[in-house]
Motif scaffolding. Sequence first.
Motif, PDB file in Angstrom:
ATOM      1  N   ALA A  83     -45.350 -53.292 -21.353  1.00 44.74           N
ATOM      2  CA  ALA A  83     -44.919 -52.260 -22.287  1.00 44.74           C
ATOM      3  C   ALA A  83     -43.526 -51.735 -21.974  1.00 44.74           C
ATOM      4  O   ALA A  83     -42.863 -51.182 -22.854  1.00 44.74           O
ATOM      5  CB  ALA A  83     -45.920 -51.106 -22.285  1.00 44.74           C
ATOM      6  N   SER A  84     -43.047 -51.924 -20.744  1.00 47.14           N
ATOM      7  CA  SER A  84     -41.731 -51.389 -20.386  1.00 47.14           C
ATOM      8  C   SER A  84     -40.609 -52.019 -21.205  1.00 47.14           C
ATOM      9  O   SER A  84     -39.505 -51.491 -21.258  1.00 47.14           O
ATOM     10  CB  SER A  84     -41.450 -51.573 -18.894  1.00 47.14           C
ATOM     11  N   GLN A  85     -40.877 -53.140 -21.872  1.00 49.95           N
ATOM     12  CA  GLN A  85     -39.880 -53.742 -22.753  1.00 49.95           C
ATOM     13  C   GLN A  85     -39.716 -52.927 -24.041  1.00 49.95           C
ATOM     14  O   GLN A  85     -38.721 -53.058 -24.723  1.00 49.95           O
ATOM     15  CB  GLN A  85     -40.297 -55.152 -23.138  1.00 49.95           C
ATOM     16  N   TYR A  86     -40.727 -52.140 -24.379  1.00 52.26           N
ATOM     17  CA  TYR A  86     -40.758 -51.457 -25.664  1.00 52.26           C
ATOM     18  C   TYR A  86     -40.804 -49.932 -25.556  1.00 52.26           C
ATOM     19  O   TYR A  86     -40.354 -49.244 -26.459  1.00 52.26           O
ATOM     20  CB  TYR A  86     -41.976 -51.913 -26.467  1.00 52.26           C
ATOM     21  N   ILE A 136     -37.986 -39.772 -14.245  1.00 55.43           N
ATOM     22  CA  ILE A 136     -38.006 -41.212 -13.991  1.00 55.43           C
ATOM     23  C   ILE A 136     -37.706 -41.938 -15.300  1.00 55.43           C
ATOM     24  O   ILE A 136     -37.793 -41.352 -16.376  1.00 55.43           O
ATOM     25  CB  ILE A 136     -39.370 -41.677 -13.429  1.00 55.43           C
ATOM     26  N   HIS A 137     -37.355 -43.216 -15.214  1.00 58.72           N
ATOM     27  CA  HIS A 137     -37.043 -43.989 -16.417  1.00 58.72           C
ATOM     28  C   HIS A 137     -38.301 -44.529 -17.095  1.00 58.72           C
ATOM     29  O   HIS A 137     -38.391 -44.555 -18.312  1.00 58.72           O
ATOM     30  CB  HIS A 137     -36.104 -45.145 -16.093  1.00 58.72           C
ATOM     31  N   HIS A 138     -39.263 -44.990 -16.285  1.00 55.73           N
ATOM     32  CA  HIS A 138     -40.504 -45.552 -16.818  1.00 55.73           C
ATOM     33  C   HIS A 138     -41.685 -45.020 -16.011  1.00 55.73           C
ATOM     34  O   HIS A 138     -41.625 -44.973 -14.782  1.00 55.73           O
ATOM     35  CB  HIS A 138     -40.511 -47.083 -16.722  1.00 55.73           C
ATOM     36  N   LEU A 139     -42.731 -44.649 -16.708  1.00 54.58           N
ATOM     37  CA  LEU A 139     -43.965 -44.222 -16.053  1.00 54.58           C
ATOM     38  C   LEU A 139     -44.685 -45.432 -15.479  1.00 54.58           C
ATOM     39  O   LEU A 139     -44.530 -46.542 -15.981  1.00 54.58           O
ATOM     40  CB  LEU A 139     -44.902 -43.576 -17.078  1.00 54.58           C
ATOM     41  N   MET A 184     -42.979 -46.848 -20.264  1.00 57.19           N
ATOM     42  CA  MET A 184     -44.036 -46.955 -19.262  1.00 57.19           C
ATOM     43  C   MET A 184     -44.303 -48.422 -18.955  1.00 57.19           C
ATOM     44  O   MET A 184     -43.991 -49.292 -19.746  1.00 57.19           O
ATOM     45  CB  MET A 184     -45.329 -46.280 -19.729  1.00 57.19           C
ATOM     46  N   LYS A 185     -44.854 -48.642 -17.788  1.00 57.65           N
ATOM     47  CA  LYS A 185     -45.233 -49.990 -17.391  1.00 57.65           C
ATOM     48  C   LYS A 185     -46.713 -50.174 -17.720  1.00 57.65           C
ATOM     49  O   LYS A 185     -47.533 -49.319 -17.414  1.00 57.65           O
ATOM     50  CB  LYS A 185     -45.003 -50.180 -15.897  1.00 57.65           C
ATOM     51  N   ARG A 186     -47.029 -51.256 -18.371  1.00 56.51           N
ATOM     52  CA  ARG A 186     -48.421 -51.535 -18.718  1.00 56.51           C
ATOM     53  C   ARG A 186     -48.527 -53.031 -18.969  1.00 56.51           C
ATOM     54  O   ARG A 186     -48.471 -53.496 -20.097  1.00 56.51           O
ATOM     55  CB  ARG A 186     -48.840 -50.718 -19.947  1.00 56.51           C
ATOM     56  N   ARG A 187     -48.646 -53.798 -17.893  1.00 56.94           N
ATOM     57  CA  ARG A 187     -48.731 -55.253 -17.993  1.00 56.94           C
ATOM     58  C   ARG A 187     -50.120 -55.651 -18.461  1.00 56.94           C
ATOM     59  O   ARG A 187     -51.113 -55.223 -17.902  1.00 56.94           O
ATOM     60  CB  ARG A 187     -48.429 -55.899 -16.645  1.00 56.94           C
TER      61      ARG A 187
END
Length: 136
Positions: free
Chosen positions: A22-25, A65-68, A28-31
């Motif tokens: 999800a960090s591309q969009y 922070i930049h991404h959760l 937050m990070k959500r692989r």
Amino acid sequence: MELQTKEQISRVLQCSPVVRCASQYVGMKRRRLFWGNFPPQSIAESYSDGIDLQYFLKPYREATIHHLPTITTNSHSQRSGKQQCLPVTEEGIPSHLYITEQEELFGFPPHYTDGPNLSVTDRRKLLGKSWCVPVL
């Protein structure tokens, strides 16, 4: 996901999964793994940073922070780093995301989870179990 489960799904669907984060969009990070006709992606693309967390916050709030990290049903999943810092400050005071900010981060409109008899905790749990819409 356990390797055996991943292999079984791949065998049944006769294709390998593609990893999307999800960090591309969103901020937050959500692989997650996706099976289907998704185009392959390079490792560099799968870890590229997209929209910053600040984009999803109210104007008077500031992201620390930049991404959760991956947001789950656990209320502590919004915390980041070794010190487990909260991701947002409001007038210099550390804060969690507002539920409407979290909804928008997942790609839903504000108040999407606002149903009868649902507490903010229940709404956060719903989002923690949901898909990140922009990834789909």
